[in-house]
Design a protein around this motif. Structure first.
Motif, PDB file in Angstrom:
ATOM      1  N   MET A   1       0.683  -1.197  -0.044  1.00 38.94           N
ATOM      2  CA  MET A   1      -0.031   0.180   0.135  1.00 38.94           C
ATOM      3  C   MET A   1       0.843   1.278   0.149  1.00 38.94           C
ATOM      4  N   CYS A   2       0.733   2.008  -0.989  1.00 42.11           N
ATOM      5  CA  CYS A   2       1.746   3.180  -1.212  1.00 42.11           C
ATOM      6  C   CYS A   2       1.239   4.556  -0.805  1.00 42.11           C
ATOM      7  N   ALA A  69      -1.433  12.504  -7.466  1.00 43.76           N
ATOM      8  CA  ALA A  69      -0.035  12.159  -7.520  1.00 43.76           C
ATOM      9  C   ALA A  69       0.121  10.746  -6.832  1.00 43.76           C
ATOM     10  N   HIS A  70       0.861   9.685  -7.156  1.00 43.41           N
ATOM     11  CA  HIS A  70       0.687   8.379  -6.733  1.00 43.41           C
ATOM     12  C   HIS A  70       2.001   7.463  -6.569  1.00 43.41           C
ATOM     13  N   THR A  71       2.175   7.023  -5.745  1.00 40.47           N
ATOM     14  CA  THR A  71       3.371   5.877  -5.668  1.00 40.47           C
ATOM     15  C   THR A  71       2.823   4.545  -5.567  1.00 40.47           C
ATOM     16  N   ARG A  72       3.020   3.603  -6.464  1.00 48.82           N
ATOM     17  CA  ARG A  72       2.229   2.406  -6.542  1.00 48.82           C
ATOM     18  C   ARG A  72       3.095   1.123  -5.901  1.00 48.82           C
ATOM     19  N   TRP A  73       2.519   0.434  -5.242  1.00 54.53           N
ATOM     20  CA  TRP A  73       3.082  -1.168  -4.905  1.00 54.53           C
ATOM     21  C   TRP A  73       1.955  -2.084  -5.536  1.00 54.53           C
ATOM     22  N   ALA A  74       2.471  -2.656  -6.628  1.00 55.72           N
ATOM     23  CA  ALA A  74       1.500  -3.510  -7.513  1.00 55.72           C
ATOM     24  C   ALA A  74       0.845  -4.472  -6.831  1.00 55.72           C
ATOM     25  N   THR A  75      -0.548  -4.635  -6.864  1.00 57.12           N
ATOM     26  CA  THR A  75      -1.352  -5.700  -6.354  1.00 57.12           C
ATOM     27  C   THR A  75      -1.895  -6.531  -7.609  1.00 57.12           C
ATOM     28  N   HIS A  76      -2.359  -5.724  -8.646  1.00 57.28           N
ATOM     29  CA  HIS A  76      -3.019  -6.334  -9.712  1.00 57.28           C
ATOM     30  C   HIS A  76      -2.414  -5.666 -11.241  1.00 57.28           C
ATOM     31  N   VAL A 107      -6.303   8.285  -8.896  1.00 52.58           N
ATOM     32  CA  VAL A 107      -5.286   7.576  -8.301  1.00 52.58           C
ATOM     33  C   VAL A 107      -5.999   6.701  -7.010  1.00 52.58           C
ATOM     34  N   HIS A 108      -5.387   5.583  -6.701  1.00 52.41           N
ATOM     35  CA  HIS A 108      -5.913   4.795  -5.753  1.00 52.41           C
ATOM     36  C   HIS A 108      -4.887   3.839  -5.111  1.00 52.41           C
ATOM     37  N   ASN A 109      -5.094   3.782  -3.605  1.00 57.37           N
ATOM     38  CA  ASN A 109      -4.450   2.747  -2.922  1.00 57.37           C
ATOM     39  C   ASN A 109      -5.257   1.776  -2.282  1.00 57.37           C
ATOM     40  N   GLY A 110      -5.107   0.493  -2.505  1.00 55.80           N
ATOM     41  CA  GLY A 110      -5.814  -0.465  -1.823  1.00 55.80           C
ATOM     42  C   GLY A 110      -6.040  -1.510  -2.861  1.00 55.80           C
ATOM     43  N   GLN A 132      -3.889  -3.829 -16.608  1.00 56.17           N
ATOM     44  CA  GLN A 132      -4.384  -4.985 -15.922  1.00 56.17           C
ATOM     45  C   GLN A 132      -4.652  -4.673 -14.481  1.00 56.17           C
ATOM     46  N   THR A 133      -4.940  -3.433 -13.789  1.00 55.71           N
ATOM     47  CA  THR A 133      -5.167  -3.204 -12.807  1.00 55.71           C
ATOM     48  C   THR A 133      -6.616  -3.203 -12.366  1.00 55.71           C
ATOM     49  N   ASP A 134      -7.032  -3.505 -10.631  1.00 53.90           N
ATOM     50  CA  ASP A 134      -7.878  -3.449 -10.262  1.00 53.90           C
ATOM     51  C   ASP A 134      -8.557  -1.966 -10.210  1.00 53.90           C
ATOM     52  N   THR A 135      -7.522  -0.897 -10.208  1.00 54.94           N
ATOM     53  CA  THR A 135      -8.016   0.424 -10.244  1.00 54.94           C
ATOM     54  C   THR A 135      -8.689   0.868 -11.237  1.00 54.94           C
ATOM     55  N   GLU A 136      -8.176   0.534 -12.592  1.00 54.50           N
ATOM     56  CA  GLU A 136      -8.891   1.063 -13.756  1.00 54.50           C
ATOM     57  C   GLU A 136     -10.438   0.997 -13.848  1.00 54.50           C
TER      58      GLU A 136
HETATM   59  N1  GLU Z   1      -4.253  -2.310  -6.593  1.00 52.37           N
HETATM   60  C1  GLU Z   1      -3.769  -1.026  -7.106  1.00 52.37           C
HETATM   61  C2  GLU Z   1      -2.899  -1.525  -8.174  1.00 52.37           C
HETATM   62  O1  GLU Z   1      -2.243  -2.592  -8.094  1.00 52.37           O
HETATM   63  C3  GLU Z   1      -3.277   0.025  -6.326  1.00 52.37           C
HETATM   64  C4  GLU Z   1      -1.944  -0.591  -5.613  1.00 52.37           C
HETATM   65  C5  GLU Z   1      -1.507   0.371  -4.495  1.00 52.37           C
HETATM   66  O2  GLU Z   1      -2.130   0.711  -3.243  1.00 52.37           O
HETATM   67  O3  GLU Z   1      -0.518   0.958  -4.542  1.00 52.37           O
HETATM   68  O4  GLU Z   1      -2.390  -0.670  -8.958  1.00 52.37           O
END
Ligand code: GLU
Length: 246
Positions: A1-2, A69-76, A107-110, A132-136
């Motif tokens: 989570m970023c 703005a966003h820093t991402r930690w890829a989950t999807h 932008v989305h965290n989670g 391929q993200t859940d966010t889009e």
């Molecule tokens: N689930 C989102 C992704 O994989 C957000 C990850 C995040 O919290 O940085 O892009």
């Protein structure tokens, strides 16, 4: 989570956003990006360090009073530029590849747990996915619910989301407005310059040196930032001044 940093101000917020991302670097990330309202939607995204994103926005003259703005930690979806946030919606049957400008920037965290069902429903309406993200799915969902008021569209969209999210969003037709939501991921509001500018961030530390006037949002809160004004709405849909929270 970023990390998330966003703002609405009469001055260029991009330096605040980039510096905020730098202050959130300690959380770890695999890509980063910034989007602004500059005529329409404009963005820069990178799998390099935030410092290099800062150089990219300078070279590409990304500047505006409204940005996210966003820093991402890829989950999807893999850590790659096309999966980096901010994500744009383009409206049904449009992709950026055929020249259609973006409409919603987000932008989305989670993690959104029901992203598969939402994606299928949006694809059936003609939305084309570029990541391929859940966010889009959230960007397209807000686009599909938009009727001239991005806050109302966000409110309708979060009612369909299952999972964890902190969100910051703006729409090309509302140049001085950023809306946000918090459920399961942290999000705070910063009031700067005597109430003339407002920011959202994952952590108050992101706004160090910009403002120490912080409003801590609660689970289920939605926020509406406009030039010189803001509102918080709780999970029951009641809007109030957070200092007077019941
Ligand atoms: N689930 C989102 C992704 O994989 C957000 C990850 C995040 O919290 O940085 O892009």
């Amino acid at each position: 989570m970023c990390g998330i940093v966003a703002g609405v101000s009469g001055r260029d917020v991009v330096p605040v956003l980039v510096q905020g991302l730098q202050r959130l670097e300690y959380r770890g990330y695999d890509s980063c990006g910034v989007a602004v309202h500059q005529g329409g939607l404009k963005r820069a995204r990178s799998t390099a360090r935030v410092a290099e994103l800062g150089e990219q926005v300078r070279l590409e003259s990304v500047a505006s009073g409204t940005g996210i703005a966003h820093t991402r930690w890829a989950t999807h979806g893999a850590p790659a530029v096309h999966n980096a946030h901010p994500h744009f919606s383009h409206g049904p049957s449009h992709t950026s590849a055929n020249g259609a400008a973006g409409r919603v920037a987000l932008v989305h965290n989670g993690i959104i747990e029901n992203h598969d069902e939402l994606r299928a429903a949006l694809q059936a309406k003609g939305y084309v996915f570029e990541s391929q993200t859940d966010t889009e799915v959230i960007a397209h969902l807000i686009d599909s619910l938009y009727n001239g008021d991005v806050f109302a569209a966000l409110q309708a969209a979060v009612a369909q989301l299952h999972g964890a999210y902190a969100l910051a969003v703006f729409h090309k037709d509302e140049p001085h407005r950023v809306v946000g939501a918090r459920a399961g991921s942290p999000l705070i509001l910063g009031v700067g310059d005597g109430g003339k500018e407002h920011f959202l961030a994952s952590d108050a530390m992101a706004l160090a040196g910009v403002t120490d006037q912080i409003v801590y949002l609660e689970e289920g809160d939605l926020v509406d930032l406009q030039l010189g004004r803001y509102w918080v709405t709780d999970g029951q849909g009641r809007s109030f001044d957070p200092a007077q929270r019941p």
